[in-house]
Structure formats: structure tokens, C-alpha cells
Design an enzyme around this catalytic site. Structure first.
Site, PDB file in Angstrom:
ATOM      1  N   HIS A  44       0.827  -1.217   0.000  1.00 30.13           N
ATOM      2  CA  HIS A  44       0.000   0.000   0.000  1.00 30.13           C
ATOM      3  C   HIS A  44       0.855   1.257   0.000  1.00 30.13           C
ATOM      4  CE1 HIS A  44      -3.598   2.399   1.489  1.00 30.13           C
ATOM      5  NE2 HIS A  44      -2.588   3.196   1.800  1.00 30.13           N
ATOM      6  N   GLU A  45       1.758   1.367   0.965  1.00 34.12           N
ATOM      7  CA  GLU A  45       2.546   2.606   1.105  1.00 34.12           C
ATOM      8  C   GLU A  45       3.469   2.824  -0.085  1.00 34.12           C
ATOM      9  OE1 GLU A  45       1.765   4.780   3.122  1.00 34.12           O
ATOM     10  OE2 GLU A  45       0.573   3.632   4.548  1.00 34.12           O
TER      11      GLU A  45
ATOM     12  N   HIS B 198       1.780   4.618  -2.809  1.00 31.08           N
ATOM     13  CA  HIS B 198       1.791   6.080  -2.682  1.00 31.08           C
ATOM     14  C   HIS B 198       3.092   6.661  -3.238  1.00 31.08           C
ATOM     15  CE1 HIS B 198      -1.939   6.487  -0.558  1.00 31.08           C
ATOM     16  NE2 HIS B 198      -1.542   5.845   0.514  1.00 31.08           N
TER      17      HIS B 198
ATOM     18  N   HIS C 261       2.790   6.816  -6.881  1.00 31.47           N
ATOM     19  CA  HIS C 261       1.883   7.912  -7.249  1.00 31.47           C
ATOM     20  C   HIS C 261       2.635   9.245  -7.251  1.00 31.47           C
ATOM     21  CE1 HIS C 261      -2.669   9.105  -6.853  1.00 31.47           C
ATOM     22  NE2 HIS C 261      -2.097   9.652  -7.891  1.00 31.47           N
TER      23      HIS C 261
END
Length: 759
Positions: free
Chosen positions: A548-549, A552, A555
Site C-alpha cells: 500500500h505505502e 503512494h 503515485h
């Protein structure tokens, strides 16, 4: 990670999954969304191949390759990730008309103070230039873009200082950074109230400029920001809003810092820790006496280790009560001020509540839609939730012998874990042996490189705020184009941010000289540290977290937005989690896990398919409990931001506890969970965004699930990179999501995921 070389993998295709025909839910249809288009598309760089130096060609041809096998089967071939040169990476960027720079970190309180003075001086100089423009001199560049440039200077400094505040090993520097952020936040509020600057912006607006795309969006949102700041109010009212916003900014910073600083050691005997894994109790610093073990309620993995495993209810309750009262003395008085100020500001700006003010710029658009979404989800989950609670209760009856046993808030994690063990034969702690940290990171790197068409290299960080800090470069695998850099700070220590997050440091932006500033970010996490006799071993939940992290980070790094305002993760708050929530699906796939998950004692041993199937079944068996807890946080957040006013501020703790208890488990008596709930100030009426974004994430995941190569499908990965990561907030989010999906959004995959609707 230690200094040894990481590995990448070549990942090849698997079989098709059935294509689902999905309908669009009316609950989602009622929402509008906001994202925007990048003006620098992936293939728009002008490249003169004859000017490319030898080192660039080497980078291009050493990128990961994919070997297709008959039948599209997946194979994984480990390859070492090379150690690169930061200097060469920066030189290569110049050939793409780009800039790669590392932040210069302040390492003394004096340097922090000097940075604040420098930023404010540059900011004032920029504002003065705008304010001095005559009506016939204004244009898009010297007004709207100039404001974005000033914001970029401020944002870069605040990003860097925020990271220092949360990671520096020097408490004096952390305190100085915290003070600096408060000062910059207060000063930045004043940027909205320069009447001469606003006059120049209005003069440009009066020319009725014919703008398109990202330029038009920047212009329109700049005008919207002035309206939301109260610039259309009479001066006396406007001045009062400015004063209140400055006060609010200071209180919000203090609240967040108190969360980070809060500590609570708890001492237990060995008997009180029955059920807690011996490996955990043997970790350095936990055994503090002959029969004394000291655990920290503020360290997430300490807390979860107790709540998941301690068989004594009193031990679980003691740990939960301690965490629910962290920062209480300092933060409840602050929260009263924060919520009253937010409510006051919203009403002065003609909004019904702060929740309506905050949601105006998000996908959901207003508080009523957010509350309706959450209430419908709460109702839909009720039958499954009730069934799950009864299953937990039966386990507690069996364990305690009490036929009237009830499941409390400090029980659910433990009995959810027991359910996994007894009904599904899954012991989460036993699975840790398959997830040694280093191997997980290597596998993560390999998959992200393959799916998104990237190449990572380890480079030496010129400055390290901690000895085991690592720095990596990211480049396009085909062209060698530098995309950005990321740091890894992965293990807990005193004074460090105590959860898991990606921190943007330098955002992507098209500079005035036509060059593009590539981004830099950091992952700041708190995974179990390695031990003298074994590596750091992660839980499956922690593997989800790192997927998940790191999403980011992608992104942030893969952006091509022209303006910093739209760069990377600067998307609507109720969308920002969706791409990373989508990536949480990867560690549930057998092919993905087999690419890196193996028993560290015998790497030939993979997770058996039956265990993974049982793990999935166990997850589904507790999904309603998990989501009702998430909904309780979200509804509490919205209740506080719609119901608390100056006349009832003393009701903050009773109201928050009431909502939490009604939607999920009753909270322990005489606790104030909201005091340690950092999202209440960070997200401000925005916690609903996790569930909102999760619904979008489940839909986005179907693009990979229905692709020929599943979660290793590079075509889907490049679509994700181009339609979501690259554009950031430079176009409407609806456009970006639908371009990625190839159809309108649907809530059906989410309802299926949480067990509300069957296939």
C-alpha cells in the site's frame, strides 16, 4: 534493509480470469469526482537519440525483460538490482530536460530557523511582484502560475520540515521543525489575504482568458480558493476569518505533534503475557527484568501483538485502555478549540458545517452524501456483522465457560485471530517465517518494476538521518528516463513517527526554465526490527501495508502534472487512498506470493495453496467487523464536524464515544480514543474517504484480475501509470478512473469483496 544488494525479478504471464459484467450502483452514481489531465503525457518527451551517452544506453538495455512461455505461464527469474550512481542519474535527467535534486536537510535548530526566514522572504518577494502589476500587465504566467510557484517554495520547505519533525534523531531539531511548521502554516494563511495580489488575479480574470486543460483548472481553482478563504466578504469579516484560520493552523500542528510524542510504557509479568509469541518477547528492549516485560502502547506492532495474541482478557483490556488515553490531557482541550474554530470559520463562509466546507472540493461534494454512503454501508453490513460477533462470542464462551460472555472492543482482534486458527487453521504469527523483510522488499521492487515499466537502482544518500537509511532511483525501463528518488526508513525508534506513511519531499513540477523537476519521497514505516538470530519477519498484514505505502510512492514519483498543486498524490482526499488500496490485492494472489514469499529457513518452502485459501476465507469471515470499525471512525469524524459548536464543545468525548459504541464495539469506559486519532485533524471530516476509496479500489483491481497476466499484467500496469499516476489531479477524477477502467464505475466488486453480495 541492510547494505546487501537487492534483487529484481522477471515476471511472466498467467491465465485469463473470467470477465465480470458489473453494474453501476446508484449510491456511487450520486457522486461526482475530481481529477485532472497531465499536460506532459508519457510519450511526449522530445528525445534526440543521437545525443544519448553510453551510460544512458546501458541503462536502457539492462532494464528488466519478460520471457513469454507457451501457455502464458508465469515464471520468475531473480536478477540483481545494480547499485547506481546518483551523479549519473542526475546527468541522465538533463538529457530529458529534467532536474533531479535531493533535498538539503536542516540538521540544527539554527538551520531550521534560517529556512523559515528564507522561505518567507522569497514568498513576500514573489507576492510583491504580483501585487505591483498594473491591470494591463497581468497574464496567466505572472499571476496564476506565479502563485503556484510561491506555493511550491512553501510546500517544499514544509514537506522537508515535516519529515524532519517525524524522523530526526535529535529532539531539539524535531522541536525546531515543529515550531517552524507552525510559523509557516500561519504565514501561509496570510497568502490568501493580500488584497493587492487578489486585485491582480481579479484583473486577469476580467480579461476572460481562453484557457484549456490543466491551465484552465489551475485558474478556476485559484479563484475558488480565494472565495473559500473569504475574499468576497467585507474587509472586517475577512480579517476575522484570517485570524481564526491562523489560530486553527497552530492548534492543528500541536495536536499532531502530541500524537507523535505520546508514549505509554506498560509493564507485564510473563504470566500476564500468556499467548504472546516467545519470539516477540525475546526482542531487544522488551524483557526489562527477571519477570518484567515492558511494552509500549504507542508502538503499533506492540499494541497489535497484545490485542491479537494475549489470552488474558485483562492484559488486552489494559493495553487498549492505555492506547485509548494517549495524549488525552493535551489533545482534548486542543480538539475543543479546533472543532469550535472549524465550525465558526465554516459558518462565517456560509457553509452549514465544517464537514460541508471540507467536502466541497472532494469527490463526495457534501457531508450529507458522505453520511448517506456510510449509513447505507453500515446497514448493509449488519446481518454479516451480527453473525461474525456471534461466532466470536461462541469462541469466548468456549474459552471462559461463561454462557453469558460478551465480546468487547479489546476482544475482537484476539477472537478473530482464534477463529483463523480454529476454524481456518491459519496462525498469522506462524506465517511470519514466509515474509522476511528483505525478501519482501525485493519481491515488491520486482513486481512494481515489471507492472509499471520501471527500473530501480540503489544509490548512495549523501546525507542520512539514520544509519540504515536507503535511497533508490527510479527510471523508465524502456527509455532510461529518470522518474524520481525514494528513501526507505523502515524500523521503529524513539521520537520517530509511529505508524506507516509515505512522505512527499520534493513534488513534481514544470519549472520556469522549461525543465521538469522530478519528485523525491520517503517511506517511513515501523516494521519489526531484525533480531540477532533472525531477520525482521513481517506479518501478512504488514506485507499488505508495504504494498500500500509503496503505491503512494509510485503515485508521487510517476507524476507528469505541470503544476505542483496537481502533482502526484495531490488528488481529492477521498480518492488518494484508492490506488494504494487496490495494490493491497497483490499479496493475496498465489502467483504474487510465490515470487517472493518463502520460509527464510528453507527458501524452497512456499506458502501452501491450501493455507492461502484458508487465509482468504478467514479474511472474509471478519470483513464486516473490520469495516464496521472503519465506519465507526468515519461517522464519528463527521458527527464531530457537523454537531460540535461553541455551545457544546464539552461533548466531544461523550459524542465520539457514543458514535464509536453504536456503530462498532462499545469503547472502554473513561477513555478518549479521539485524542490519539490523528486523522481527526489531518483529514478533517475526511475519514469516510477510506471506505469511499476502497469501493473504487475494488473496482480498479478488476482491471488486473480480468487481464491475461493477472496482477503481473504490464498492459494494465502501464494503463494505471498513464491514466492515474501520471496525471495526478490535473484532470477530473471521473475521467481518470473511467479511462483506467474502460467503463463507468461500479460498487459491485466492493460489495462482493466484503461479503455483502455474493457472486
Amino acid at each position: 534493509m541492510n547494505g546487501s544488494a537487492a534483487s529484481s525479478f522477471i515476471i511472466l504471464p498467467s491465465s485469463w480470469l473470467p470477465l465480470l459484467q458489473l453494474s453501476v450502483s446508484s449510491a456511487i452514481q450520486t457522486c461526482t469526482i475530481r481529477l485532472k489531465v497531465a499536460s506532459l503525457p508519457v510519450d511526449s518527451r522530445n528525445m534526440r537519440w543521437q545525443t544519448i551517452p553510453i551510460f544512458l544506453m546501458a541503462a536502457i538495455f539492462t532494464a528488466c525483460s519478460t520471457d513469454l512461455k507457451p501457455g502464458n505461464s508465469v515464471t520468475i527469474v531473480p536478477q540483481p538490482i545494480p547499485t547506481g550512481s546518483l551523479e549519473q542519474f542526475q546527468q541522465r535527467a538533463a538529457h530529458f530536460n529534467e532536474v533531479v535534486t535531493l533535498p538539503t536537510f536542516e540538521i540544527t535548530p539554527g538551520e531550521v530557523v534560517a529556512t523559515v526566514a528564507d522561505v518567507i522572504a522569497k514568498g513576500y518577494a514573489g507576492l510583491d511582484r504580483i501585487g505591483q502589476l498594473k491591470a494591463d500587465e497581468v497574464n496567466f504566467t505572472n499571476t496564476i502560475i506565479a502563485l503556484d510557484d510561491i506555493g511550491y517554495i512553501l510546500q517544499s520547505a514544509e514537506n522537508r520540515l515535516s519529515l524532519i519533525d517525524q524522523t530526526s534523531t535529535n529532539s531539539d531539531v524535531r522541536d525546531a521543525a515543529s515550531d517552524a511548521i507552525k510559523k509557516l502554516d500561519e504565514w501561509s494563511v496570510g497568502l490568501d489575504y493580500r488584497e493587492d495580489v487578489y486585485a491582480a488575479v481579479k484583473a486577469f480574470a476580467a480579461t476572460q482568458p481562453q484557457l484549456t486543460g490543466e491551465d484552465k483548472k489551475l485558474f478556476e481553482e485559484t479563484l475558488r480558493d480565494y472565495r473559500r478563504a473569504g475574499l468576497d466578504l467585507p474587509k472586517d469579516q475577512r480579517d476575522e476569518v484570517e485570524k481564526l484560520r491562523k489560530q486553527l493552523s497552530s492548534f492543528e500542528t500541536d495536536f499532531g505533534n502530541n500524537v507523535t510524542k505520546a508514549t505509554q510504557p506498560l509493564k507485564f509479568t510473563k504470566a500476564e503475557l500468556a499467548g504472546v509469541p516467545e519470539d516477540f518477547l525475546a526482542q531487544q528492549g522488551i524483557k526489562t527484568g527477571a519477570d518484567e516485560y515492558t511494552l509500549m502502547a504507542n508502538i503499533t506492532f506492540h499494541y497489535l501483538m497484545i490485542e491479537d495474541n494475549a489470552s488474558l482478557e485483562a492484559t488486552r483490556k489494559r493495553m487498549m485502555v492505555a492506547q485509548c488515553n494517549l495524549a488525552r490531557e493535551d489533545n482534548i482541550p486542543l480538539l475543543k478549540k479546533i472543532l469550535v474554530l472549524r465550525d465558526d470559520i465554516a459558518h462565517r463562509l456560509s457553509y452549514a458545517s465544517f464537514a460541508d466546507y471540507a467536502t466541497e472540493t472532494r469527490m463526495v461534494k457534501n457531508a450529507a452524501t458522505a453520511i448517506d454512503f456510510l449509513n447505507k454501508l453500515e446497514t448493509g453490513l449488519q446481518p454479516k456483522y451480527a453473525a461474525e460477533l456471534e461466532e466470536f462470542r461462541q469462541l469466548k464462551i468456549k474459552e471462559t465457560g461463561d454462557p453469558n460472555a460478551t465480546v468487547n472492543s479489546w476482544d475482537w482482534r484476539y477472537f478473530a485471530n482464534e477463529l483463523k486458527k480454529t476454524k481456518y487453521n491459519v496462525d498469522a504469527e506462524q506465517l511470519r517465517v514466509y515474509f522476511p523483510y528483505q525478501r519482501v522488499v525485493e519481491g515488491l521492487f520486482a513486481i512494481y518494476q515489471h507492472d509499471f515499466g520501471l527500473k530501480f537502482e540503489r544509490v548512495e544518500a549523501p546525507y542520512k538521518w539514520i544509519g540504515d537509511l536507503q535511497l533508490y532511483s527510479v527510471a523508465d525501463a524502456k527509455t532510461g528516463e529518470p522518474m524520481g528518488l525514494f528513501y526507505l526508513d523502515m524500523f521503529p525508534r524513539e521520537g520517530k513517527y509511529n505508524h506507516f506513511a509515505q512522505f512527499g519531499i520534493i513534488e513534481g513540477k514544470l519549472l520556469a526554465d522549461g525543465k521538469y523537476q522530478r519528485p523525491v519521497c520517503a517511506l517511513v514505516c515501523n516494521f519489526p526490527p531484525p533480531q540477532p538470530d533472525k531477520p525482521s519477519l513481517m506479518s501478512h498484514d504488514e506485507v499488505e501495508t508495504i504494498f500500500h505505502e509503496f503505491g503512494h510512492a509510485m503515485h508521487t514519483i510517476l507524476t507528469r502534472a505541470k503544476y505542483s498543486r496537481f502533482s502526484g498524490t495531490s488528488v481529492p482526499q477521498d480518492f488518494v487512498e484508492a490506488p494504494s488500496q487496490m495494490l493491497e490485492n497483490w499479496p493475496w494472489d498465489k502467483n504474487v506470493l510465490d515470487s517472493f514469499a518463502a520460509d527464510y529457513r528453507d527458501p524452497s518452502k512456499k506458502i501452501p495453496p491450501a493455507i492461502l485459501s484458508q487465509l482468504k476465507a478467514a479474511r472474509l469471515a471478519t470483513e464486516a467487523t473490520y469495516y464496521r470499525r472503519q465506519l465507526s471512525f468515519a461517522l464519528m469524524d463527521l458527527a464531530l464536524h457537523t454537531q460540535i459548536h461553541a455551545t457544546n464543545a464539552d461533548e466531544i468525548v461523550p459524542l465520539s464515544n457514543k458514535v464509536l459504541s453504536e456503530v462498532s464495539f462499545p469503547v472502554p469506559s473513561d477513555t478518549a480514543f479521539v485524542a490519539y486519532f490523528g486523522h481527526i485533524t489531518e483529514y478533517g471530516a475526511g475519514y469516510y474517504g477510506y471506505a469511499w476509496a476502497d469501493a473504487i479500489a475494488a473496482d480498479m483491481a478488476t482491471v488486473f484480475e480480468n487481464s491475461p497476466d493477472g496482477f503481473f499484467d504490464q498492459t494494465a500496469g502501464l494503463r494505471m501509470r498513464n491514466e492515474i499516476y501520471s496525471v495526478g489531479d490535473s484532470r477530473d477524477i471521473n475521467v481518470s478512473i473511467e479511462k483506467f477502467l474502460g467503463r463507468p464505475r461500479s460498487i459491485q466488486p466492493f460489495l462482493k469483496k466484503i461479503g455483502v453480495e455474493k457472486e
